[in-house]
Design a protein around this motif. Structure first.
Motif, PDB file in Angstrom:
ATOM      1  N   LYS A 137      -2.216   6.597   8.989  1.00 53.07           N
ATOM      2  CA  LYS A 137      -1.783   5.513   8.102  1.00 53.07           C
ATOM      3  C   LYS A 137      -2.886   5.182   7.101  1.00 53.07           C
ATOM      4  CE  LYS A 137      -0.219   0.716   8.681  1.00 53.07           C
ATOM      5  NZ  LYS A 137       0.109  -0.285   9.699  1.00 53.07           N
ATOM      6  N   ARG A 140       8.848  10.730   2.685  1.00 53.73           N
ATOM      7  CA  ARG A 140       9.760   9.692   3.182  1.00 53.73           C
ATOM      8  C   ARG A 140       9.189   8.941   4.393  1.00 53.73           C
ATOM      9  NH1 ARG A 140      15.368  13.019   3.297  1.00 53.73           N
ATOM     10  NH2 ARG A 140      15.574  13.380   1.078  1.00 53.73           N
ATOM     11  N   LYS A 141       8.143   9.520   4.963  1.00 52.23           N
ATOM     12  CA  LYS A 141       7.630   8.953   6.216  1.00 52.23           C
ATOM     13  C   LYS A 141       6.943   7.612   5.977  1.00 52.23           C
ATOM     14  CE  LYS A 141       5.363  10.436  10.429  1.00 52.23           C
ATOM     15  NZ  LYS A 141       6.418  10.035  11.343  1.00 52.23           N
ATOM     16  N   GLU A 142       7.185   6.708   6.932  1.00 48.25           N
ATOM     17  CA  GLU A 142       6.574   5.377   6.834  1.00 48.25           C
ATOM     18  C   GLU A 142       5.647   5.145   8.013  1.00 48.25           C
ATOM     19  OE1 GLU A 142      10.041   2.832   6.608  1.00 48.25           O
ATOM     20  OE2 GLU A 142       9.931   2.869   4.427  1.00 48.25           O
ATOM     21  N   TYR A 143       4.587   4.455   7.760  1.00 45.45           N
ATOM     22  CA  TYR A 143       3.621   4.141   8.822  1.00 45.45           C
ATOM     23  C   TYR A 143       3.426   2.627   8.931  1.00 45.45           C
ATOM     24  CZ  TYR A 143       2.215   9.034   9.112  1.00 45.45           C
ATOM     25  OH  TYR A 143       2.182  10.397   9.291  1.00 45.45           O
ATOM     26  N   LEU A 185      -3.257   7.272   3.956  1.00 51.36           N
ATOM     27  CA  LEU A 185      -2.324   6.998   2.852  1.00 51.36           C
ATOM     28  C   LEU A 185      -2.859   5.950   1.892  1.00 51.36           C
ATOM     29  CD1 LEU A 185       1.100   6.934   4.727  1.00 51.36           C
ATOM     30  CD2 LEU A 185       0.146   8.777   3.368  1.00 51.36           C
ATOM     31  N   THR A 186      -3.845   5.184   2.337  1.00 53.83           N
ATOM     32  CA  THR A 186      -4.410   4.155   1.462  1.00 53.83           C
ATOM     33  C   THR A 186      -5.596   4.700   0.659  1.00 53.83           C
ATOM     34  OG1 THR A 186      -6.021   3.284   3.054  1.00 53.83           O
ATOM     35  CG2 THR A 186      -3.793   2.410   3.195  1.00 53.83           C
ATOM     36  N   ASP A 245       2.755   7.225  -5.858  1.00 55.87           N
ATOM     37  CA  ASP A 245       2.017   8.181  -5.016  1.00 55.87           C
ATOM     38  C   ASP A 245       0.875   8.862  -5.778  1.00 55.87           C
ATOM     39  OD1 ASP A 245       1.529   9.759  -2.681  1.00 55.87           O
ATOM     40  OD2 ASP A 245       2.586  11.420  -3.629  1.00 55.87           O
ATOM     41  N   LEU A 272       0.803  -1.228   0.000  1.00 56.48           N
ATOM     42  CA  LEU A 272       0.000   0.000   0.000  1.00 56.48           C
ATOM     43  C   LEU A 272       0.840   1.285   0.000  1.00 56.48           C
ATOM     44  CD1 LEU A 272      -2.661  -1.163   2.595  1.00 56.48           C
ATOM     45  CD2 LEU A 272      -3.045  -0.783   0.167  1.00 56.48           C
ATOM     46  N   ASN A 273       2.138   1.128  -0.053  1.00 55.73           N
ATOM     47  CA  ASN A 273       3.055   2.285  -0.060  1.00 55.73           C
ATOM     48  C   ASN A 273       3.040   3.093   1.239  1.00 55.73           C
ATOM     49  OD1 ASN A 273       4.047   1.816  -2.549  1.00 55.73           O
ATOM     50  ND2 ASN A 273       2.883   3.407  -3.602  1.00 55.73           N
ATOM     51  N   THR A 274       2.582   2.496   2.318  1.00 56.70           N
ATOM     52  CA  THR A 274       2.723   3.204   3.600  1.00 56.70           C
ATOM     53  C   THR A 274       4.141   2.963   4.134  1.00 56.70           C
ATOM     54  OG1 THR A 274       1.867   1.313   4.842  1.00 56.70           O
ATOM     55  CG2 THR A 274       0.280   2.986   4.197  1.00 56.70           C
ATOM     56  N   ILE A 275       4.789   1.942   3.569  1.00 58.78           N
ATOM     57  CA  ILE A 275       6.203   1.650   3.846  1.00 58.78           C
ATOM     58  C   ILE A 275       6.907   1.616   2.490  1.00 58.78           C
ATOM     59  CG2 ILE A 275       7.786  -0.183   4.604  1.00 58.78           C
ATOM     60  CD1 ILE A 275       5.724  -0.906   6.743  1.00 58.78           C
ATOM     61  N   HIS A 276       8.087   2.213   2.441  1.00 61.00           N
ATOM     62  CA  HIS A 276       8.820   2.220   1.168  1.00 61.00           C
ATOM     63  C   HIS A 276       9.701   0.975   1.074  1.00 61.00           C
ATOM     64  CE1 HIS A 276       7.368   6.235   0.778  1.00 61.00           C
ATOM     65  NE2 HIS A 276       7.994   6.643   1.874  1.00 61.00           N
ATOM     66  N   LEU A 308      -5.434   9.621  -2.474  1.00 64.16           N
ATOM     67  CA  LEU A 308      -4.855  10.948  -2.213  1.00 64.16           C
ATOM     68  C   LEU A 308      -3.371  10.895  -2.486  1.00 64.16           C
ATOM     69  CD1 LEU A 308      -6.289  11.301   1.383  1.00 64.16           C
ATOM     70  CD2 LEU A 308      -7.025  12.706  -0.524  1.00 64.16           C
ATOM     71  N   LYS A 309      -2.840  12.026  -2.931  1.00 60.96           N
ATOM     72  CA  LYS A 309      -1.381  12.121  -3.007  1.00 60.96           C
ATOM     73  C   LYS A 309      -0.898  12.572  -1.635  1.00 60.96           C
ATOM     74  CE  LYS A 309      -1.513  13.532  -7.778  1.00 60.96           C
ATOM     75  NZ  LYS A 309      -1.548  14.662  -8.662  1.00 60.96           N
ATOM     76  N   ARG A 310       0.317  12.198  -1.300  1.00 56.18           N
ATOM     77  CA  ARG A 310       0.851  12.620   0.004  1.00 56.18           C
ATOM     78  C   ARG A 310       0.863  14.142   0.105  1.00 56.18           C
ATOM     79  NH1 ARG A 310       4.775   8.807   3.241  1.00 56.18           N
ATOM     80  NH2 ARG A 310       3.974   6.794   2.614  1.00 56.18           N
TER      81      ARG A 310
END
Lengths: 288, 218
Positions: free
Chosen positions: B70, B215-218, B73-74, A71, A52-56, B77-79
């Motif tokens: 979190k 760059r942020k990860e959840y 982000l699913t 994104d 889901l791209n919440t983690i790269h 939407l764009k960040r």
């Protein structure tokens, strides 16, 4: 068969925790439910994060609907419904507020369908979400995930903490969802009985590595566990053994073809293998 | 974006309702008191503008208490949209604060006359209120996404202190350029410089925050 989701050689390392998701690959076909099984910390949530791209991810490809999701690919995310294990939405929201937010996020938000789920699940619409029980908040999250007409549902431990009656209701909703042949579900769960009920495929991971993906048919009709004494175990052909685990005076041996093993080893007791037992053998046992 | 704005509104509304009620009562008190205590008007104008902005940026932290940050982000939407919504929400709440301040001070002047010595004082109060608010958001947002949500309280304090410090620094700098006493034109120019600096910083903070958030990860 075409796949709705393809995970190809995905790796991710967390240097602080020293955990690595190591070249994970699996594929989820259209119209199927895949159970995603592994012990705590095996990498299930990390994998879902990479999807889901919440983690790269460090390396590898994830294809959703045949395309790598970047994104800017909001159209792909329109077609995905996601449910996490807890607190999907802020507790200070009401159901009405949740619906308004979702309507502003998803082009296909179906308020009538959402209301139908809320009524079917008997969720109090005027109460704040923080006053909901865990089961109710999971039902709400599932209702929200389904109400924008997604094609792919990704559920991270969505049934954990629910009582059997509630789980049964939710599993029925999932089965109804995949009646549409272009709908699929990736369901990470510890509750293997749920997976046995609904999953078409089960993917096992352990310590960030893929162990195997099996179809439920294979699990039901081909995979088996042999209950061997030590002398019987020593006489086995190593090629037949997928994994084995010593238990007191018995060694359990996982085999890919129970019928073949039955013919070959006539004096050994051979049982059907459950998802639970298969996971224990693959995770705690010795793999040959 | 519409959904995000609503999400931000719901996060802010509980605090904003109480703050609005308190500020409305204070506003009535000010209107009744009139121009007898100008310091009250100064305090009111600054606190109402900065207060609404503070509530808005503090509500960003509420997202991370649930998995909503979190979950967002699913969504489709764009960040960058998520960050844009935070910046836009802060601007809207700042406008709300300015409306409160403007209405109260206008009624005070209409009923009791002008409370200050110079005509530019009201303008300068708006400049300081807007300046502190914009600098506060510009500092907080990138720090929040860089520093993690467990440090949000200290980051809020740091951002408000830094924004006040920057405004004081700019005022000292401007005063050193113009001989005292400053004439009206110089005061307006000084105020415009402060306003321009705060708008520029706020604008530049947006791409920086987006870069950090990507760059942020959840």
């Amino acid at each position: 068969m075409e796949n709705i989701l393809e995970v190809q050689q995905v790796s991710k390392t967390f240097p602080k925790s020293n955990f690595t998701l190591d070249k994970l690959s699996f594929a989820l076909p259209y119209g199927a439910i895949m159970g995603f099984v592994g012990e705590n910390g095996a990498g299930k949530t990390t994998t879902i994060g990479c999807i889901l791209n919440t983690i790269h991810k460090d390396i590898g490809n994830v294809k959703l609907f045949g395309k790598e999701m970047l994104d800017g690919d909001t159209d792909i995310r329109e077609r995905i419904g996601v449910v996490y294990d807890t607190d999907n939405f802020p507790g200070f929201w009401t159901v009405k507020q949740l619906s308004r937010v979702m309507a502003g996020l998803y082009k296909n938000w179906d308020h009538a369908l959402f209301q139908k789920y809320i009524e079917n699940f008997h969720l109090p619409a005027t109460q704040k979400i923080k006053h909901y029980s865990r089961g109710m908040s999971m039902q709400l999250a599932i209702a929200a995930a389904l109400s924008h007409h997604p094609k792919l549902l990704i559920l991270d431990e969505a049934t954990s903490g629910l009582d059997p009656v509630m789980r049964d209701e939710i599993l029925d909703v999932f089965l109804e969802f995949v009646q549409e042949e272009d709908h699929s579900i990736l369901l990470s769960s510890h509750i293997t009985s749920d997976l046995e009920k609904v999953a078409d495929y089960i993917t096992f991971i352990h310590n960030g590595r893929l162990i195997t993906t099996v179809s439920k048919n294979d699990l039901a009709y081909h995979y088996a566990v042999m209950r061997c004494k030590e002398s019987q175990f020593l006489a086995l052909d190593p090629c037949d053994i997928l994994a084995c685990r010593k238990r007191d005076f018995q060694i359990d041996v996982l085999v890919a073809d129970g019928k073949k093993a039955e013919r070959k080893y006539k004096d050994v007791v051979i049982d059907h293998v459950s998802v639970d037992e298969m996971m224990l053998l693959l995770v705690k046992g010795e793999r040959i | 974006m519409k959904g995000l704005m609503k999400s931000n509104l719901y996060a802010t509304s509980a605090n904003a309702k109480i703050f609005s009620a308190v500020m409305a009562l204070l506003g009535i008190f000010m209107i009744v008191m009139g121009s007898k205590i100008p310091a009250l008007i100064i305090g009111y104008m600054l606190s109402v503008m900065v207060g609404f902005s503070f509530i808005s940026i503090a509500s960003v932290c509420k997202d991370s208490t649930a998995k909503w940050a979190k979950h967002k982000l699913t969504a489709p939407l764009k960040r960058a949209d998520i960050i844009k919504s935070f910046f836009a929400s802060q601007l809207l709440w700042l406008v709300m604060g300015m409306t409160f301040a403007g209405t109260t001070v206008t009624l005070c002047i209409a009923l009791h006359g002008y409370p200050f010595d110079r005509t530019t004082d009201i303008f300068m109060l708006f400049v300081v209120g807007i300046g502190v608010s914009l600098f506060m958001g510009a500092i907080f947002f990138p720090l929040f996404f860089l520093g993690g949500d467990e440090r949000n309280e200290v980051l809020l304090i740091v951002s408000i202190l830094c924004s006040i410090g920057i405004i004081i620094g700019l005022i000292i700098l401007i005063n050193s350029f113009f001989p005292s006493p400053m004439n009206t034109l110089q005061l307006i120019l000084g105020g415009t410089i402060i306003l321009a600096c705060s708008i520029l910083t706020f604008t530049l903070s947006y791409p920086l925050t987006v870069k950090i958030f990507k760059r942020k990860e959840y």
